[in-house]
Design a protein around this motif. Structure first.
Motif, PDB file in Angstrom:
ATOM      1  N   LEU A   4       1.058  -1.072  -0.281  1.00  0.00           N
ATOM      2  CA  LEU A   4       0.531  -0.476   0.664  1.00  0.00           C
ATOM      3  C   LEU A   4       0.963   1.035   0.256  1.00  0.00           C
ATOM      4  O   LEU A   4       0.554   2.451  -0.770  1.00  0.00           O
ATOM      5  CB  LEU A   4      -0.941   0.550   1.267  1.00  0.00           C
ATOM      6  CG  LEU A   4      -1.762   0.968   1.089  1.00  0.00           C
ATOM      7  CD1 LEU A   4      -3.251   1.154  -0.286  1.00  0.00           C
ATOM      8  CD2 LEU A   4      -2.616   0.778   2.521  1.00  0.00           C
ATOM      9  N   GLN A   5       2.123   0.908   0.471  1.00  0.00           N
ATOM     10  CA  GLN A   5       2.619   1.833   0.567  1.00  0.00           C
ATOM     11  C   GLN A   5       3.489   2.680  -0.588  1.00  0.00           C
ATOM     12  O   GLN A   5       3.167   3.421  -1.037  1.00  0.00           O
ATOM     13  CB  GLN A   5       3.953   2.154   1.595  1.00  0.00           C
ATOM     14  CG  GLN A   5       4.792   3.437   2.322  1.00  0.00           C
ATOM     15  CD  GLN A   5       5.969   3.041   3.602  1.00  0.00           C
ATOM     16  OE1 GLN A   5       6.243   1.594   3.547  1.00  0.00           O
ATOM     17  NE2 GLN A   5       6.249   4.113   4.873  1.00  0.00           N
ATOM     18  N   LYS A  17      10.202  10.845   2.727  1.00  0.00           N
ATOM     19  CA  LYS A  17      10.771  11.271   3.763  1.00  0.00           C
ATOM     20  C   LYS A  17       9.509  10.558   4.844  1.00  0.00           C
ATOM     21  O   LYS A  17       9.963   9.450   5.422  1.00  0.00           O
ATOM     22  CB  LYS A  17      10.225  12.499   4.098  1.00  0.00           C
ATOM     23  CG  LYS A  17      11.776  12.960   3.081  1.00  0.00           C
ATOM     24  CD  LYS A  17      12.080  14.761   3.599  1.00  0.00           C
ATOM     25  CE  LYS A  17      12.685  15.015   3.675  1.00  0.00           C
ATOM     26  NZ  LYS A  17      13.561  16.459   3.669  1.00  0.00           N
ATOM     27  N   LYS A  18       7.925  10.407   4.333  1.00  0.00           N
ATOM     28  CA  LYS A  18       6.872  10.160   5.141  1.00  0.00           C
ATOM     29  C   LYS A  18       7.053   9.173   5.631  1.00  0.00           C
ATOM     30  O   LYS A  18       6.872   7.689   6.715  1.00  0.00           O
ATOM     31  CB  LYS A  18       6.050  10.462   4.622  1.00  0.00           C
ATOM     32  CG  LYS A  18       5.194  12.014   5.319  1.00  0.00           C
ATOM     33  CD  LYS A  18       4.217  12.138   6.048  1.00  0.00           C
ATOM     34  CE  LYS A  18       3.886  13.678   6.308  1.00  0.00           C
ATOM     35  NZ  LYS A  18       2.518  14.036   6.613  1.00  0.00           N
ATOM     36  N   ALA A  19       7.400   7.722   3.845  1.00  0.00           N
ATOM     37  CA  ALA A  19       7.678   6.419   3.862  1.00  0.00           C
ATOM     38  C   ALA A  19       8.325   6.173   4.745  1.00  0.00           C
ATOM     39  O   ALA A  19       8.285   5.244   6.135  1.00  0.00           O
ATOM     40  CB  ALA A  19       7.521   6.238   2.839  1.00  0.00           C
ATOM     41  N   ARG A  23       8.339   3.848   8.357  1.00  0.00           N
ATOM     42  CA  ARG A  23       9.106   2.261   8.359  1.00  0.00           C
ATOM     43  C   ARG A  23       9.929   1.735   9.763  1.00  0.00           C
ATOM     44  O   ARG A  23      10.091   0.896  10.157  1.00  0.00           O
ATOM     45  CB  ARG A  23       9.468   2.005   7.327  1.00  0.00           C
ATOM     46  CG  ARG A  23       9.076   1.233   6.261  1.00  0.00           C
ATOM     47  CD  ARG A  23      10.544   1.067   4.813  1.00  0.00           C
ATOM     48  NE  ARG A  23       9.611   1.967   4.627  1.00  0.00           N
ATOM     49  CZ  ARG A  23      11.232   2.529   3.380  1.00  0.00           C
ATOM     50  NH1 ARG A  23      11.467   1.626   2.671  1.00  0.00           N
ATOM     51  NH2 ARG A  23      10.648   3.080   2.906  1.00  0.00           N
ATOM     52  N   ASN A  24      10.707   3.004  10.238  1.00  0.00           N
ATOM     53  CA  ASN A  24      11.488   2.857  10.763  1.00  0.00           C
ATOM     54  C   ASN A  24      11.017   3.364  12.593  1.00  0.00           C
ATOM     55  O   ASN A  24      10.891   2.242  13.272  1.00  0.00           O
ATOM     56  CB  ASN A  24      12.807   4.599  11.288  1.00  0.00           C
ATOM     57  CG  ASN A  24      13.723   4.432   9.946  1.00  0.00           C
ATOM     58  OD1 ASN A  24      13.816   3.523   9.456  1.00  0.00           O
ATOM     59  ND2 ASN A  24      13.876   5.619   9.590  1.00  0.00           N
ATOM     60  N   GLU A  25       9.721   3.919  12.557  1.00  0.00           N
ATOM     61  CA  GLU A  25       8.980   3.901  13.522  1.00  0.00           C
ATOM     62  C   GLU A  25       8.277   2.382  13.667  1.00  0.00           C
ATOM     63  O   GLU A  25       8.303   1.698  14.978  1.00  0.00           O
ATOM     64  CB  GLU A  25       7.673   4.956  13.597  1.00  0.00           C
ATOM     65  CG  GLU A  25       6.897   5.339  14.289  1.00  0.00           C
ATOM     66  CD  GLU A  25       7.569   5.446  15.987  1.00  0.00           C
ATOM     67  OE1 GLU A  25       7.595   5.043  17.569  1.00  0.00           O
ATOM     68  OE2 GLU A  25       8.564   6.917  15.875  1.00  0.00           O
TER      69      GLU A  25
END
Length: 178
Positions: A4-5, A17-19, A23-25
């Motif tokens: 979906l991303q 950047k948001k993606a 992912r890091n979170e």
């Protein structure tokens, strides 16, 4: 098949950047969670709690039903005791008055019954709104089961040995030494 991303990136609805931040979170959350820890589902907790509450309600209802059944059994025992041991008072000429539920009640009995009621040899029992006369021993048995059923039962005194005392005609000498 793309995630979906990836689809949102291709459509231009999300930026890289948001993606990457998301992912890091997610990666940090997975790392912080200890291995082997099972996530407890809130729905399962609610189901378990509801099951426990239902069990408790059922237990309380069962206790109430058992108490009611026991009370009915005791009342049946009292009715049976009174039915088999009640005394005939159909030829009563003297009135005997007593108090029950803050009201003065009157029943007609013969003179011997009046005397025995006063001495505590007979008792008046209330069963299903009816008053019956029974012997003291039966009244004590009924009193063990339900104290409210016994309306009149006078305590016997030590000096009242009664008419059936075999030594009533003999005097006790004053100088008797034991």
């Amino acid at each position: 098949m793309a995630s979906l991303q990836d689809q949102l990136l291709k459509a231009g609805l999300a930026d890289k950047k948001k993606a990457k931040a998301i992912r890091n979170e997610k990666h940090k959350q997975r790392k912080q969670q200890p291995k082997g820890a099972v996530q407890v589902n809130e729905a399962e907790q609610r189901v378990q709690q509801a099951r426990e509450e239902k069990t408790e309600r059922d237990r309380q209802l069962n206790q109430q039903h058992q108490a009611e059944a026991q009370k009915k059994a005791i009342q049946a025992q009292i009715r049976q005791l009174v039915g088999t041991n009640r005394l005939n008072r159909s030829h009563g000429e003297s009135s005997y008055q007593f108090v029950h539920d803050k009201k003065i009640k009157k029943m007609y009995v013969d003179d011997l019954m009046v005397d025995q009621l006063a001495r505590g040899r007979l008792a008046i029992i209330c069963v299903s709104g009816e008053y019956e006369i029974v012997a003291e021993g039966v009244a004590r048995k009924i009193q063990e089961r339900d104290a409210q059923a016994v309306v009149v039962l006078h305590e016997r005194t030590k000096d009242d040995l009664g008419d059936d005392d075999p030594y009533a005609g003999y005097e006790i000498p004053d100088d008797l030494m034991w």
